[in-house]
Every structure is written in C-alpha cells, then in structure tokens.
Enzyme design. Structure first.
Site, PDB file in Angstrom:
ATOM      1  N   CYS A  59     -10.928  -2.038  15.624  1.00 45.26           N
ATOM      2  CA  CYS A  59     -12.637  -0.838  16.477  1.00 45.26           C
ATOM      3  C   CYS A  59     -13.040  -0.069  15.530  1.00 45.26           C
ATOM      4  CB  CYS A  59     -12.209  -0.160  17.296  1.00 45.26           C
ATOM      5  SG  CYS A  59     -10.735   1.257  17.358  1.00 45.26           S
ATOM      6  N   TYR A 118       0.862  -1.122   0.270  1.00 45.56           N
ATOM      7  CA  TYR A 118      -0.296   0.260  -0.359  1.00 45.56           C
ATOM      8  C   TYR A 118       1.118   1.283  -0.150  1.00 45.56           C
ATOM      9  CZ  TYR A 118      -4.956  -2.469  -0.140  1.00 45.56           C
ATOM     10  OH  TYR A 118      -5.514  -2.721  -0.319  1.00 45.56           O
ATOM     11  N   GLY A 124     -14.087   2.186 -17.288  1.00 44.55           N
ATOM     12  CA  GLY A 124     -13.046   1.787 -17.070  1.00 44.55           C
ATOM     13  C   GLY A 124     -12.638   0.342 -15.809  1.00 44.55           C
ATOM     14  N   CYS A 159      -7.980   1.815  12.343  1.00 45.68           N
ATOM     15  CA  CYS A 159      -8.173   1.130  13.175  1.00 45.68           C
ATOM     16  C   CYS A 159      -8.469  -0.973  12.332  1.00 45.68           C
ATOM     17  CB  CYS A 159      -8.800   0.862  14.765  1.00 45.68           C
ATOM     18  SG  CYS A 159      -8.184  -0.531  15.527  1.00 45.68           S
ATOM     19  N   HIS A 208     -15.341   1.498  -2.090  1.00 47.19           N
ATOM     20  CA  HIS A 208     -13.854   1.045  -1.730  1.00 47.19           C
ATOM     21  C   HIS A 208     -13.309   1.442  -0.551  1.00 47.19           C
ATOM     22  CE1 HIS A 208     -15.099  -2.007  -5.083  1.00 47.19           C
ATOM     23  NE2 HIS A 208     -15.894  -2.196  -4.340  1.00 47.19           N
TER      24      HIS A 208
HETATM   25  C1  BV8 Z   1     -18.010  -8.361  -0.422  1.00 48.92           C
HETATM   26  C2  BV8 Z   1     -10.373  -1.826  -2.638  1.00 48.92           C
HETATM   27  C3  BV8 Z   1     -19.442  -8.876   1.168  1.00 48.92           C
HETATM   28  C4  BV8 Z   1      -8.594  -2.088  -2.193  1.00 48.92           C
HETATM   29  C5  BV8 Z   1     -11.212  -3.460  -3.994  1.00 48.92           C
HETATM   30  C6  BV8 Z   1     -21.188 -11.855  -5.334  1.00 48.92           C
HETATM   31  C7  BV8 Z   1     -21.324 -11.020  -5.045  1.00 48.92           C
HETATM   32  C8  BV8 Z   1     -20.829 -10.339  -3.699  1.00 48.92           C
HETATM   33  C9  BV8 Z   1     -19.550 -10.333  -3.348  1.00 48.92           C
HETATM   34  C10 BV8 Z   1     -18.962 -11.682  -3.763  1.00 48.92           C
HETATM   35  C11 BV8 Z   1     -19.736 -12.239  -5.219  1.00 48.92           C
HETATM   36  N1  BV8 Z   1     -18.511 -12.603  -5.633  1.00 48.92           N
HETATM   37  C12 BV8 Z   1     -17.914 -12.978  -5.683  1.00 48.92           C
HETATM   38  C13 BV8 Z   1     -17.610 -12.137  -4.126  1.00 48.92           C
HETATM   39  C14 BV8 Z   1     -16.435 -11.477  -3.493  1.00 48.92           C
HETATM   40  C15 BV8 Z   1     -15.240 -10.318  -4.195  1.00 48.92           C
HETATM   41  C16 BV8 Z   1     -15.495 -10.342  -5.309  1.00 48.92           C
HETATM   42  O1  BV8 Z   1     -16.462  -9.348  -6.257  1.00 48.92           O
HETATM   43  N2  BV8 Z   1     -14.185 -10.938  -6.526  1.00 48.92           N
HETATM   44  C17 BV8 Z   1     -14.143 -11.141  -7.532  1.00 48.92           C
HETATM   45  C18 BV8 Z   1     -12.698 -11.162  -7.367  1.00 48.92           C
HETATM   46  C19 BV8 Z   1     -15.150 -12.370  -7.948  1.00 48.92           C
HETATM   47  N3  BV8 Z   1     -16.054  -9.589  -3.617  1.00 48.92           N
HETATM   48  C20 BV8 Z   1     -16.047  -8.724  -2.408  1.00 48.92           C
HETATM   49  O2  BV8 Z   1     -15.032  -9.707  -1.518  1.00 48.92           O
HETATM   50  C21 BV8 Z   1     -16.308  -7.780  -1.905  1.00 48.92           C
HETATM   51  N4  BV8 Z   1     -16.962  -7.460  -0.702  1.00 48.92           N
HETATM   52  O3  BV8 Z   1     -19.018  -8.209  -1.640  1.00 48.92           O
HETATM   53  O4  BV8 Z   1     -19.120  -8.155   1.232  1.00 48.92           O
HETATM   54  C22 BV8 Z   1     -19.169 -10.620   1.180  1.00 48.92           C
HETATM   55  C23 BV8 Z   1     -18.104 -10.602   2.237  1.00 48.92           C
HETATM   56  C24 BV8 Z   1     -17.861 -11.826   2.365  1.00 48.92           C
HETATM   57  C25 BV8 Z   1     -18.190 -13.318   0.979  1.00 48.92           C
HETATM   58  C26 BV8 Z   1     -18.367 -12.433   0.230  1.00 48.92           C
HETATM   59  C27 BV8 Z   1     -19.170 -11.983   0.129  1.00 48.92           C
HETATM   60  C28 BV8 Z   1     -15.225  -6.502  -1.872  1.00 48.92           C
HETATM   61  C29 BV8 Z   1     -14.907  -6.058  -2.872  1.00 48.92           C
HETATM   62  C30 BV8 Z   1     -13.776  -4.812  -2.989  1.00 48.92           C
HETATM   63  C31 BV8 Z   1     -12.159  -5.778  -3.173  1.00 48.92           C
HETATM   64  N5  BV8 Z   1     -11.973  -4.347  -2.386  1.00 48.92           N
HETATM   65  N6  BV8 Z   1     -10.085  -2.105  -3.921  1.00 48.92           N
HETATM   66  C32 BV8 Z   1      -7.399  -2.161  -2.564  1.00 48.92           C
HETATM   67  O5  BV8 Z   1      -7.936  -1.128  -4.248  1.00 48.92           O
HETATM   68  O6  BV8 Z   1      -6.553  -1.476  -2.629  1.00 48.92           O
HETATM   69  S1  BV8 Z   1     -12.013  -4.044  -5.949  1.00 48.92           S
HETATM   70  C33 BV8 Z   1     -10.507  -3.375  -6.425  1.00 48.92           C
HETATM   71  O7  BV8 Z   1     -10.608  -4.017  -7.715  1.00 48.92           O
HETATM   72  C34 BV8 Z   1     -10.755  -1.729  -7.263  1.00 48.92           C
HETATM   73  O8  BV8 Z   1     -11.665  -1.186  -6.335  1.00 48.92           O
HETATM   74  C35 BV8 Z   1     -12.106  -2.590  -8.308  1.00 48.92           C
HETATM   75  O9  BV8 Z   1     -13.105  -3.245  -7.212  1.00 48.92           O
HETATM   76  C36 BV8 Z   1     -11.631  -4.204  -9.121  1.00 48.92           C
HETATM   77  C37 BV8 Z   1     -10.677  -3.802  -9.635  1.00 48.92           C
HETATM   78  O10 BV8 Z   1     -11.448  -3.377 -10.900  1.00 48.92           O
HETATM   79  P1  BV8 Z   1     -11.824  -2.689 -11.846  1.00 48.92           P
HETATM   80  O11 BV8 Z   1     -11.853  -1.462 -11.216  1.00 48.92           O
HETATM   81  O12 BV8 Z   1     -13.185  -3.298 -13.528  1.00 48.92           O
HETATM   82  O13 BV8 Z   1     -10.638  -1.956 -11.805  1.00 48.92           O
HETATM   83  P2  BV8 Z   1      -9.714  -3.882 -13.276  1.00 48.92           P
HETATM   84  O14 BV8 Z   1      -8.539  -3.768 -13.252  1.00 48.92           O
HETATM   85  O15 BV8 Z   1     -10.400  -4.974 -12.872  1.00 48.92           O
HETATM   86  O16 BV8 Z   1     -10.102  -3.402 -15.068  1.00 48.92           O
HETATM   87  C38 BV8 Z   1      -9.836  -1.993 -15.418  1.00 48.92           C
HETATM   88  C39 BV8 Z   1     -11.038  -1.822 -16.070  1.00 48.92           C
HETATM   89  O17 BV8 Z   1     -10.441  -0.340 -17.488  1.00 48.92           O
HETATM   90  C40 BV8 Z   1     -10.092  -2.739 -17.954  1.00 48.92           C
HETATM   91  O18 BV8 Z   1     -11.235  -3.414 -17.947  1.00 48.92           O
HETATM   92  C41 BV8 Z   1      -9.532  -2.247 -19.079  1.00 48.92           C
HETATM   93  O19 BV8 Z   1     -10.097  -2.666 -19.831  1.00 48.92           O
HETATM   94  C42 BV8 Z   1     -10.213  -1.391 -18.831  1.00 48.92           C
HETATM   95  N7  BV8 Z   1      -9.438   0.030 -18.875  1.00 48.92           N
HETATM   96  C43 BV8 Z   1      -7.763   0.243 -18.870  1.00 48.92           C
HETATM   97  N8  BV8 Z   1      -7.062   1.315 -19.013  1.00 48.92           N
HETATM   98  C44 BV8 Z   1      -9.285   2.492 -19.658  1.00 48.92           C
HETATM   99  C45 BV8 Z   1      -9.434   1.967 -19.610  1.00 48.92           C
HETATM  100  N9  BV8 Z   1     -10.817   2.691 -19.124  1.00 48.92           N
HETATM  101  C46 BV8 Z   1     -10.958   3.153 -19.629  1.00 48.92           C
HETATM  102  N10 BV8 Z   1      -9.630   4.277 -20.382  1.00 48.92           N
HETATM  103  C47 BV8 Z   1      -8.343   3.772 -20.306  1.00 48.92           C
HETATM  104  N11 BV8 Z   1      -8.200   4.445 -20.033  1.00 48.92           N
END
Ligand code: BV8
Length: 241
Positions: A133, A70, A184, A130, A122
């Site tokens: 807490c 981070y 994006g 913390c 997010h």
């Molecule tokens: C939760 C902060 C309840 C940290 C992040 C179904 C329902 C609920 C939950 C789940 C589910 N299935 C699976 C889950 C669990 C999980 C999940 O979704 N897993 C995925 C991998 C399948 N979800 C969670 O855990 C969430 N919590 O639901 O709580 C719960 C609890 C327990 C058990 C089950 C459920 C929490 C998710 C949040 C995680 N934290 N970020 C940090 O940043 O360090 S996620 C992080 O990754 C980002 O914040 C963002 O959300 C994600 C990345 O996604 P994108 O933003 O789309 O970025 P990515 O790189 O993927 O894509 C970029 C895009 O931009 C590409 O398409 C590319 O082509 C495009 N691009 C590139 N350049 C450009 C562009 N577009 C335009 N212009 C450009 N120039």
C-alpha cells in the site's frame, strides 16, 4: 585535476548563476565511503547483479536476500559522513537560496551536510515502506500496520516509477536552471540520466565532475576530470566570492 586552470567563461557562469541545479550520483558519496551502485556488487555481493537485488521481482522471489543486502548497505551509509563537497554545496545554498540539489543517492548525506533544497529521485535507504500500500513505516517492523503487507526499503527499484512529485520538481528545476553541475554520475540510469542532457539541449552550461568520461556531450558542456570533494569546494568558492 582540481588544481588545473578553469575557463574564464566557466568562472563567469559560476559567478553569475542565480538558479544553479546540482545533479548528484553515487560518485558524490564515494569519498564518504558509500560504495557506488556498481561497487555495491563487490565483495559479499559480487555474485549478484543489481537487477538481482534492486527490483520488485527480486524482493518477491527472495525477500530475505534483498533485505540482507539493504541491511549491509544501510550499515555503510550509517558509517558515512558528508565530505567537503557536500559541505561546499550547503554553503552555496546558504549564499544562493534558489540552488536545488537533485540526487539519485538514497543516503541522505546532502541533508546531513546542511542542504535543504534536495530532491531525492530514488527515495531513502534509511526508511521503509509497505510493498503493497506504500504506507511509510516510522518504526522497524516486518509488516505494514495498515494492511499487513511486507515492508521494504523506501527506494525506487528498477522497473518502478519514480515518485511523481520528485520527478516533476527535478524537471522544473532543470528547465529554469542557468547553470547545471552533474557530479559523480555515470548518466546510465533513466530517467535521471536525461536531466543533464535536457539542460545541454537547451544550451544551458553543464559542468560535469567525474574522474571518468561519460556519454554526456554538448556545445555547452565543461568536463572537469577529478573527484567531487576536490572540485566542489573550489567551484563554490568562485560562485560565492
Ligand atoms: C523507471 C535506488 C518507468 C535503489 C536506483 C529509459 C527510460 C526510462 C526507464 C528506462 C529506460 N531505459 C531503461 C530503463 C529502465 C531503468 C534503467 O535506467 N536501467 C538502466 C540500467 C539502463 N530505469 C528504471 O527502471 C527507473 N524506473 O524508469 O520507471 C519504467 C517502468 C518500467 C519499465 C520502464 C520504465 C528506476 C531507476 C531507479 C533505480 N534505482 N537506486 C538502490 O539504491 O538500491 S538506481 C541506482 O543506480 C542509483 O540510485 C543510481 O541512479 C544508479 C547508479 O548510477 P550512478 O549514481 O551514476 O552511479 P554509478 O555507480 O553508475 O556511477 C558512479 C559515477 O561516479 C561513475 O561515473 C564514476 O566514475 C563516478 N565517480 C566515482 N568516484 C567519484 C566519482 N565522481 C566524482 N567523485 C568521485 N569521488
């Protein structure tokens, strides 16, 4: 590309939007130099999987490794500046006060461009809280002043719940939207990924800006291939003209 002709009905949706919602993901920050979440695993961090670094288990098992990752990402964010796409959205909000940005990004670039109605699903990488807490830490420290627990970035990790007020505000905005832009995001991470899909299911026009195809599909979906900083100034000029 961003110079291709636009559908006339898309132009009408832009001009007529009174309650637009803009959903943004890591691709919105890419042109500001912030690696997308998957790119953040490149270089120094290629050997770790996001789940290895962005989960409470990873922090409890290897706190220093997670805090070092981070610290590296915070450096990227500190060097980043809002681009023409962020600035265009701030102009659109000035002309259309009901506009809401719902972002998955943790870098604060929308606010630095002047946007005020920003829902951060997010959290924020430039704040600590913390791990025990939840107390937010205003000054750099290792442990919580309230309970002595370990401090960690104030972001939502995989397996952690999203902040209820932010999620409720995002769902409310999308349910009232007359136009949604999805910019994006790979629409892979839940529950954020369900937001554009809900708009499409309700028959709301959704404009996707992404150089790559995503799984989004629907009768009222407009796919604009290309980059955020190229497309957004053009779309906002139409919306505000
Ligand atoms: C939760 C902060 C309840 C940290 C992040 C179904 C329902 C609920 C939950 C789940 C589910 N299935 C699976 C889950 C669990 C999980 C999940 O979704 N897993 C995925 C991998 C399948 N979800 C969670 O855990 C969430 N919590 O639901 O709580 C719960 C609890 C327990 C058990 C089950 C459920 C929490 C998710 C949040 C995680 N934290 N970020 C940090 O940043 O360090 S996620 C992080 O990754 C980002 O914040 C963002 O959300 C994600 C990345 O996604 P994108 O933003 O789309 O970025 P990515 O790189 O993927 O894509 C970029 C895009 O931009 C590409 O398409 C590319 O082509 C495009 N691009 C590139 N350049 C450009 C562009 N577009 C335009 N212009 C450009 N120039």
């Amino acid at each position: 590309m961003a110079n291709e002709p636009l559908d006339t009905d898309l132009m009408e949706h832009l001009r007529g939007a009174r309650r637009p919602v803009v959903l943004t993901g890591a691709g919105m920050s890419a042109e500001s130099g912030v690696p997308t979440f998957r790119e953040a695993q490149s270089g120094l961090w290629a050997r770790f999987d996001p789940v290895e670094l962005a989960t409470p288990e990873a922090f409890e098992r290897h706190p220093q490794r997670v805090l070092d990752w981070y610290a590296w990402r915070r450096e990227q964010v500190a060097k980043a500046r809002p681009h023409a796409g962020h600035q265009a959205l701030a102009r659109w909000e000035a002309a259309c006060a009901a506009l809401v940005i719902v972002t998955q990004n943790v870098d604060g670039l929308h606010q630095r461009a002047g946007s005020r109605n920003v829902v951060e699903l997010h959290g924020r990488i430039d704040r600590d809280r913390c791990h025990h807490c939840g107390e937010r830490a205003e000054t750099p420290a290792r442990v919580c002043a309230q309970c002595g627990g370990p401090l960690r970035p104030d972001v939502v990790w995989f397996g952690e719940m999203l902040p209820e007020p932010a999620l409720r505000r995002a769902l409310g905005a999308v349910s009232e939207a007359d136009l949604v832009l999805s910019v994006g995001t790979s629409t892979l991470v839940q529950p954020a990924a369900s937001l554009p899909a809900e708009a499409l299911a309700a028959g709301v026009p959704v404009v996707e800006i992404n150089p790559e195809p995503t799984s989004l599909k629907g009768r009222t979906l407009y796919r604009l291939r290309g980059k955020a900083a190229e497309w957004l100034p053009r779309l906002v000029a139409i919306a505000c003209d």
